[in-house]
Design a protein around this motif. Structure first.
Motif, PDB file in Angstrom:
ATOM      1  N   LYS A 233     -10.069   7.374-172.130  1.00 17.58           N
ATOM      2  CA  LYS A 233     -10.099   8.313-173.263  1.00 17.58           C
ATOM      3  C   LYS A 233     -11.210   9.342-173.086  1.00 17.58           C
ATOM      4  N   GLU A 234     -12.388   8.863-172.656  1.00 16.08           N
ATOM      5  CA  GLU A 234     -13.504   9.791-172.417  1.00 16.08           C
ATOM      6  C   GLU A 234     -13.140  10.806-171.332  1.00 16.08           C
ATOM      7  N   SER A 235     -12.392  10.369-170.336  1.00 17.75           N
ATOM      8  CA  SER A 235     -11.948  11.288-169.277  1.00 17.75           C
ATOM      9  C   SER A 235     -10.994  12.332-169.842  1.00 17.75           C
ATOM     10  N   GLY A 236     -10.157  11.926-170.803  1.00 17.38           N
ATOM     11  CA  GLY A 236      -9.277  12.875-171.484  1.00 17.38           C
ATOM     12  C   GLY A 236     -10.056  13.914-172.256  1.00 17.38           C
ATOM     13  N   TYR A 237     -11.104  13.467-172.964  1.00 18.78           N
ATOM     14  CA  TYR A 237     -11.961  14.435-173.671  1.00 18.78           C
ATOM     15  C   TYR A 237     -12.623  15.381-172.666  1.00 18.78           C
ATOM     16  N   LYS A 238     -13.117  14.785-171.574  1.00 23.54           N
ATOM     17  CA  LYS A 238     -13.951  15.550-170.645  1.00 23.54           C
ATOM     18  C   LYS A 238     -13.146  16.600-169.887  1.00 23.54           C
ATOM     19  N   ILE A 239     -11.862  16.344-169.602  1.00 22.28           N
ATOM     20  CA  ILE A 239     -11.096  17.346-168.869  1.00 22.28           C
ATOM     21  C   ILE A 239     -10.963  18.622-169.679  1.00 22.28           C
ATOM     22  N   MET A 240     -10.927  18.497-171.003  1.00 21.74           N
ATOM     23  CA  MET A 240     -10.841  19.695-171.845  1.00 21.74           C
ATOM     24  C   MET A 240     -12.156  20.480-171.815  1.00 21.74           C
ATOM     25  N   GLU A 241     -13.272  19.764-171.708  1.00 22.15           N
ATOM     26  CA  GLU A 241     -14.563  20.446-171.583  1.00 22.15           C
ATOM     27  C   GLU A 241     -14.688  21.120-170.222  1.00 22.15           C
ATOM     28  N   LEU A 243     -12.242  22.289-168.495  1.00 26.22           N
ATOM     29  CA  LEU A 243     -11.374  23.466-168.565  1.00 26.22           C
ATOM     30  C   LEU A 243     -12.049  24.588-169.331  1.00 26.22           C
ATOM     31  N   GLU A 244     -12.636  24.254-170.461  1.00 30.13           N
ATOM     32  CA  GLU A 244     -13.314  25.271-171.280  1.00 30.13           C
ATOM     33  C   GLU A 244     -14.441  25.949-170.500  1.00 30.13           C
ATOM     34  N   LYS A 245     -15.170  25.168-169.707  1.00 32.69           N
ATOM     35  CA  LYS A 245     -16.314  25.704-168.957  1.00 32.69           C
ATOM     36  C   LYS A 245     -15.910  26.200-167.567  1.00 32.69           C
ATOM     37  N   ASN A 246     -14.625  26.073-167.235  1.00 35.30           N
ATOM     38  CA  ASN A 246     -14.088  26.508-165.948  1.00 35.30           C
ATOM     39  C   ASN A 246     -14.852  25.885-164.775  1.00 35.30           C
ATOM     40  N   ILE A 247     -15.120  24.587-164.884  1.00 35.00           N
ATOM     41  CA  ILE A 247     -15.739  23.845-163.788  1.00 35.00           C
ATOM     42  C   ILE A 247     -14.617  23.222-162.968  1.00 35.00           C
ATOM     43  N   ARG A 248     -14.460  23.702-161.751  1.00 38.39           N
ATOM     44  CA  ARG A 248     -13.350  23.284-160.901  1.00 38.39           C
ATOM     45  C   ARG A 248     -13.812  22.234-159.882  1.00 38.39           C
ATOM     46  N   ILE A 249     -12.838  21.578-159.277  1.00 34.84           N
ATOM     47  CA  ILE A 249     -13.160  20.452-158.410  1.00 34.84           C
ATOM     48  C   ILE A 249     -13.995  20.869-157.199  1.00 34.84           C
ATOM     49  N   ARG A 250     -13.788  22.074-156.687  1.00 39.19           N
ATOM     50  CA  ARG A 250     -14.599  22.512-155.549  1.00 39.19           C
ATOM     51  C   ARG A 250     -16.012  22.897-155.976  1.00 39.19           C
ATOM     52  N   ASP A 251     -16.221  23.144-157.264  1.00 44.08           N
ATOM     53  CA  ASP A 251     -17.584  23.347-157.762  1.00 44.08           C
ATOM     54  C   ASP A 251     -18.370  22.047-157.741  1.00 44.08           C
ATOM     55  N   ARG A 339     -30.266  15.804-156.469  1.00 41.93           N
ATOM     56  CA  ARG A 339     -30.244  15.441-157.886  1.00 41.93           C
ATOM     57  C   ARG A 339     -29.495  16.445-158.770  1.00 41.93           C
ATOM     58  N   ASP A 340     -29.446  17.702-158.343  1.00 42.58           N
ATOM     59  CA  ASP A 340     -29.017  18.762-159.263  1.00 42.58           C
ATOM     60  C   ASP A 340     -27.562  19.173-159.075  1.00 42.58           C
ATOM     61  N   LEU A 341     -26.718  18.271-158.581  1.00 42.19           N
ATOM     62  CA  LEU A 341     -25.327  18.621-158.287  1.00 42.19           C
ATOM     63  C   LEU A 341     -24.452  18.413-159.516  1.00 42.19           C
ATOM     64  N   MET A 342     -23.578  19.373-159.788  1.00 39.39           N
ATOM     65  CA  MET A 342     -22.700  19.318-160.955  1.00 39.39           C
ATOM     66  C   MET A 342     -21.670  18.201-160.792  1.00 39.39           C
ATOM     67  N   THR A 343     -21.317  17.579-161.911  1.00 41.27           N
ATOM     68  CA  THR A 343     -20.317  16.507-161.929  1.00 41.27           C
ATOM     69  C   THR A 343     -19.323  16.745-163.066  1.00 41.27           C
ATOM     70  N   VAL A 344     -18.324  15.872-163.156  1.00 41.15           N
ATOM     71  CA  VAL A 344     -17.338  15.980-164.236  1.00 41.15           C
ATOM     72  C   VAL A 344     -17.932  15.645-165.604  1.00 41.15           C
ATOM     73  N   THR A 345     -19.161  15.155-165.641  1.00 39.61           N
ATOM     74  CA  THR A 345     -19.838  14.984-166.941  1.00 39.61           C
ATOM     75  C   THR A 345     -20.223  16.329-167.529  1.00 39.61           C
ATOM     76  N   CYS A 346     -20.127  17.390-166.711  1.00 38.71           N
ATOM     77  CA  CYS A 346     -20.617  18.740-167.038  1.00 38.71           C
ATOM     78  C   CYS A 346     -22.139  18.802-167.028  1.00 38.71           C
ATOM     79  N   HIS A 347     -22.766  17.814-166.413  1.00 33.86           N
ATOM     80  CA  HIS A 347     -24.216  17.762-166.241  1.00 33.86           C
ATOM     81  C   HIS A 347     -24.518  17.344-164.808  1.00 33.86           C
ATOM     82  N   PRO A 348     -25.756  17.550-164.349  1.00 33.75           N
ATOM     83  CA  PRO A 348     -26.107  17.136-162.989  1.00 33.75           C
ATOM     84  C   PRO A 348     -25.987  15.628-162.799  1.00 33.75           C
ATOM     85  N   ILE A 349     -25.750  15.204-161.559  1.00 38.05           N
ATOM     86  CA  ILE A 349     -25.588  13.790-161.244  1.00 38.05           C
ATOM     87  C   ILE A 349     -26.820  12.983-161.638  1.00 38.05           C
ATOM     88  N   SER A 350     -28.000  13.597-161.559  1.00 35.95           N
ATOM     89  CA  SER A 350     -29.236  12.872-161.901  1.00 35.95           C
ATOM     90  C   SER A 350     -29.253  12.449-163.363  1.00 35.95           C
TER      91      SER A 350
END
Length: 558
Positions: A233-241, A243-251, A339-350
């Motif tokens: 469910k959290e993954s369902g919420y997060k995919i919409m975020e 999309l909104e922030k246009n964070i793509r898989i290659r990012d 430490r500062d790499l973007m993830t699907v959390t929309c925050h850095p991995i750290s």
């Protein structure tokens, strides 16, 4: 403008909308962001039979966050059920079909974002390969691991699928009777989910976390836990975020993220199959991974976990100990990670691993007290494998890290298994299984049956196996795979003869056939072209397109 607008907006798309209304969609749903949910559900893979439950939870999250979830399926092969017969030739080959089918579906019906719901072996990398081609906002949420098995009154440490394959070797050696074998058969796989050790499926699901493509917990929360549905469910919420922030898989899946993943791979002691899948994923992302980089990283990164088959612990133990993020926190103590790499959390991995805690210093060793100072995988090179060969070093007994023995050569897995069960393999031998590579197999079968038979007979600390095929993540012992170039391409492995001496030095990365260049050249003159056992249908086409294992067994570009 949304990507899906090209099929939903304007008077000229009225026919398209009429078909969508035939699906029961309202105008509101048609105008929502359209989220493709790629489902690996089927009724033959224990790791996938429960995926409808995960898909339903993802859909609930997407709907609650304002999206229109649309599910479509992909095929999947159960490596365990396909093991030891012709079916295994189709396992690795299915990865390319999965990737191609997702590319087709998500381009013919231009979804705005993707949620990938895989679990096992080739399905995880196949889905990610397609996502990297398409470069949409994407998140992975897998089905979760199987619980460890237990025998009534038996060892409380638990058992896994590799235990079952090794039981076959014990049975063949007269160390287990029919009744005991049946009791194991009834106990080893107690629930649905991906098999309970650090095999290929769980390796890839854990690395999805490490690389930033999945939420924390993706690799370790057991299949049967309710926390798995909450994660979906959290993954369902997060995919919409995303999309909104246009964070793509290659990012997210950048070269630096792949380096983080390789370091976690070494710390966890993942399956050698990651050395096929990470280069294939990098290729789809637009860059290359040299498999020999694994040695450079292994020299920096200690092995912190001994999960089955290398040790007594299972994925449920890793989950209770703090999971992948706890492993990453240990690595961060020595500044080993970016430490500062973007993830699907929309925050850095750290942000994720800083919050983690290591609750069990035996399941996840502290960075200053590792199982070994070097990582779990080694890439070997020598005249027998000029382009490389791969071994799961963390699952090799110390006495087999360096070994010289006489070759016993077999031109197929079946020939090797017959020799093992008939007692033809003895202490000190080096079993060579060839013409099982990507092109020669075709399909590059896993060799769990012969390695498990040898382990079950008690020879895993005395016998080495070498192949241009590959080994299951459930394999332990001095099992060296991915020999490149493969025999079908005229690699040196095609020139080995029974009785030749082979020298293995895993710590120093050496794999040498102790035969002179002059003798090898004379043998090459008499080498006959290999004729694959399957020369029609998909595998024939696969054999024409596939590249060597050291390149990730990807398809040629032209």
């Amino acid at each position: 403008m949304k990507r899906s607008d090209v099929m939903t907006q304007g008077p000229e798309r009225a026919p398209h909308r009429s078909l969508m209304k035939a699906l029961g969609w309202t105008d509101k749903e048609i105008n929502m962001p359209m989220i493709g949910i790629v489902s690996g559900y089927n009724e033959i893979i224990p790791g996938h039979v429960q995926l409808n439950r995960i898909v339903d939870a993802v859909k609930a999250g997407v709907r609650e966050a304002g999206g229109n979830p649309v599910t479509f399926p992909v095929i999947g092969v159960c490596d365990g059920i396909a093991m030891g017969h012709t079916g295994m030739k189709y396992s690795l080959a299915s990865r390319e079909l999965i990737a191609d089918s997702i590319e087709v579906m998500a381009t013919a019906h231009p979804f705005d974002a993707l949620v990938l719901v895989p679990n096992c072996d080739k399905i995880v990398p196949g889905m990610l390969m397609a996502a990297l081609r398409l470069n949409l906002p994407t998140i992975v949420v897998s089905g979760g691991a199987m619980l460890a098995g237990h025998l009534p009154g038996g060892d409380k440490r638990g058992m896994s699928l590799s235990s079952m394959f090794e039981a076959v070797g014990k049975h063949a050696a007269g160390k287990m009777n029919d009744e005991e074998l049946l009791q194991w058969e009834n106990s080893v796989c107690p629930s649905c989910g991906s098999c309970s050790g650090m095999y290929t499926a769980n390796s890839m699901n854990c690395l999805c976390e490490a690389i930033g493509a999945a939420l924390p917990g993706n690799g370790t929360i057991p299949c049967v836990y309710s926390a798995r549905e909450r994660l979906a469910k959290e993954s369902g919420y997060k995919i919409m975020e995303l999309l909104e922030k246009n964070i793509r898989i290659r990012d997210i899946m950048t070269p630096d993220a792949f380096e983080n993943a390789l370091k976690v791979d070494m710390a966890l002691g993942c399956s050698t199959n990651t050395m096929l899948h990470l280069p294939a994923l990098a290729h789809e992302a637009g860059f290359k991974i040299d498999i020999f980089k694994a040695n450079e990283i292994s020299a920096q990164v200690p092995n912190l976990c001994h999960l089955a088959p290398a040790g007594k612990d299972h994925i449920e133990d890793l989950n209770l100990a703090g999971g992948v993020m706890a492993v990453m926190k240990e690595l961060d103590k020595k500044n080993l990670l970016k430490r500062d790499l973007m993830t699907v959390t929309c925050h850095p991995i750290s942000d994720s691993f800083d919050k983690a805690h290591n609750w069990d210093n035996e399941v996840i060793r502290p960075i200053d007290n590792p199982y070994s100072a070097t990582g779990g995988i080694a890439v070997l090179r020598g005249n027998l494998a000029p382009d490389g060969a791969v071994v799961k070093r963390s699952a090799v007994a110390p006495e087999m890290l360096e070994h010289t023995g006489k070759a016993k050569v077999y031109n197929s897995e079946e020939e090797a298994i017959a020799a093992i069960f008939s007692g033809k393999i003895v202490s000190g031998d080096v079993v060579v299984i060839r013409y099982e590579g990507p092109k020669g197999g075709p399909g590059m079968r896993e060799m769990l049956s012969p390695t498990s038979a040898i382990a079950g007979m008690g020879l895993d600390k005395e016998v080495a196996l070498i192949t241009d095929g590959r080994f299951s993540g459930a394999t332990r012992g001095a099992s060296i795979g991915h020999v490149s170039p493969e025999a079908a391409l005229g690699g040196t492995i095609a020139l080995v003869e029974s009785g030749d001496e082979i020298h293995i030095d895993i710590n120093n990365g050496v794999l040498e056939l102790l035969v002179s260049d002059e003798v090898l050249e004379e043998r090459r003159k008499n080498l006959k072209p290999h004729q694959p056992k399957i020369n029609s249908g998909y595998l024939a086409r696969y054999a024409q397109r596939v590249t060597s294992a050291n390149m990730g067994a990807i398809f040629k570009e032209n």
